[in-house]
Design a protein around this motif. Structure first.
Motif, PDB file in Angstrom:
ATOM      1  N   CYS A  11     109.531  22.133 -39.692  1.00  0.00           N
ATOM      2  CA  CYS A  11     108.607  21.541 -40.662  1.00  0.00           C
ATOM      3  C   CYS A  11     107.534  20.706 -39.969  1.00  0.00           C
ATOM      4  N   GLU A  14     105.011  23.065 -38.425  1.00  0.00           N
ATOM      5  CA  GLU A  14     104.124  23.653 -39.433  1.00  0.00           C
ATOM      6  C   GLU A  14     103.121  22.625 -39.953  1.00  0.00           C
ATOM      7  N   CYS A  18      99.190  22.993 -39.571  1.00  0.00           N
ATOM      8  CA  CYS A  18      98.392  22.994 -40.795  1.00  0.00           C
ATOM      9  C   CYS A  18      97.282  21.944 -40.720  1.00  0.00           C
ATOM     10  N   GLN A  99      98.027  29.321 -43.102  1.00  0.00           N
ATOM     11  CA  GLN A  99      98.805  28.231 -42.521  1.00  0.00           C
ATOM     12  C   GLN A  99      99.266  27.250 -43.596  1.00  0.00           C
ATOM     13  N   ARG A 101     100.077  28.007 -46.623  1.00  0.00           N
ATOM     14  CA  ARG A 101     101.230  28.648 -47.273  1.00  0.00           C
ATOM     15  C   ARG A 101     102.498  28.459 -46.435  1.00  0.00           C
ATOM     16  N   LYS A 102     102.387  28.631 -45.124  1.00  0.00           N
ATOM     17  CA  LYS A 102     103.547  28.452 -44.242  1.00  0.00           C
ATOM     18  C   LYS A 102     104.036  27.010 -44.280  1.00  0.00           C
ATOM     19  N   CYS A 103     103.119  26.075 -44.255  1.00  0.00           N
ATOM     20  CA  CYS A 103     103.489  24.663 -44.274  1.00  0.00           C
ATOM     21  C   CYS A 103     104.125  24.287 -45.609  1.00  0.00           C
ATOM     22  N   ALA A 105     105.807  26.175 -47.607  1.00  0.00           N
ATOM     23  CA  ALA A 105     107.171  26.726 -47.641  1.00  0.00           C
ATOM     24  C   ALA A 105     108.124  25.867 -46.807  1.00  0.00           C
ATOM     25  N   ALA A 106     107.693  25.454 -45.624  1.00  0.00           N
ATOM     26  CA  ALA A 106     108.548  24.624 -44.771  1.00  0.00           C
ATOM     27  C   ALA A 106     108.811  23.266 -45.422  1.00  0.00           C
TER      28      ALA A 106
END
Length: 115
Positions: A11, A14, A18, A99, A101-103, A105-106
């Motif tokens: 996390c 990410e 981000c 990025q 979106r990835k952050c 989610a984490a």
């Protein structure tokens, strides 16, 4: 409460990534010929970078509020992704959206596991 680096490493990674993408996008948007069209994107990338760094600081500082900050971070990252996706024809906005979106989610995962 987070108790070891391995619990929050993904996390925090990410969040840092981000924040970097958001700053790159923010700066690039300010240099676009018609930046008025990107005004909301500019504002959100600035807010998103700030909350990502706060989330990273909260997690690495073992704050009792880290899960709450991660929840807010996920919300802001999602809003930033939605806005940047409106401008996906602009490369920096497309990278930022991915990025974010990835952050998000984490951060959602961190919030759920650390309540």
């Amino acid at each position: 409460m987070i108790t070891s680096a391995s619990e929050y490493q993904l996390c925090t990674d990410e969040c840092v990534a981000c924040a970097i993408e958001c700053r790159i996008c923010n700066t690039a948007c300010l240099l676009e010929p018609d930046m008025n069209v990107l005004a909301h994107c500019i504002r959100l990338t600035d807010e998103c970078a700030a909350i990502c760094l706060l989330a990273m600081n909260s997690m690495t500082g073992n704050s009792k509020f880290a899960a709450d900050v991660c929840k807010l971070c996920a919300t802001i990252c999602t809003a930033c992704a939605v806005e940047c996706e409106k401008h996906q024809h602009v490369e920096h906005c497309a990278r930022c959206a991915a990025q974010c979106r990835k952050c998000a989610a984490a951060c959602r995962s961190m919030h759920k596991t650390k309540k």
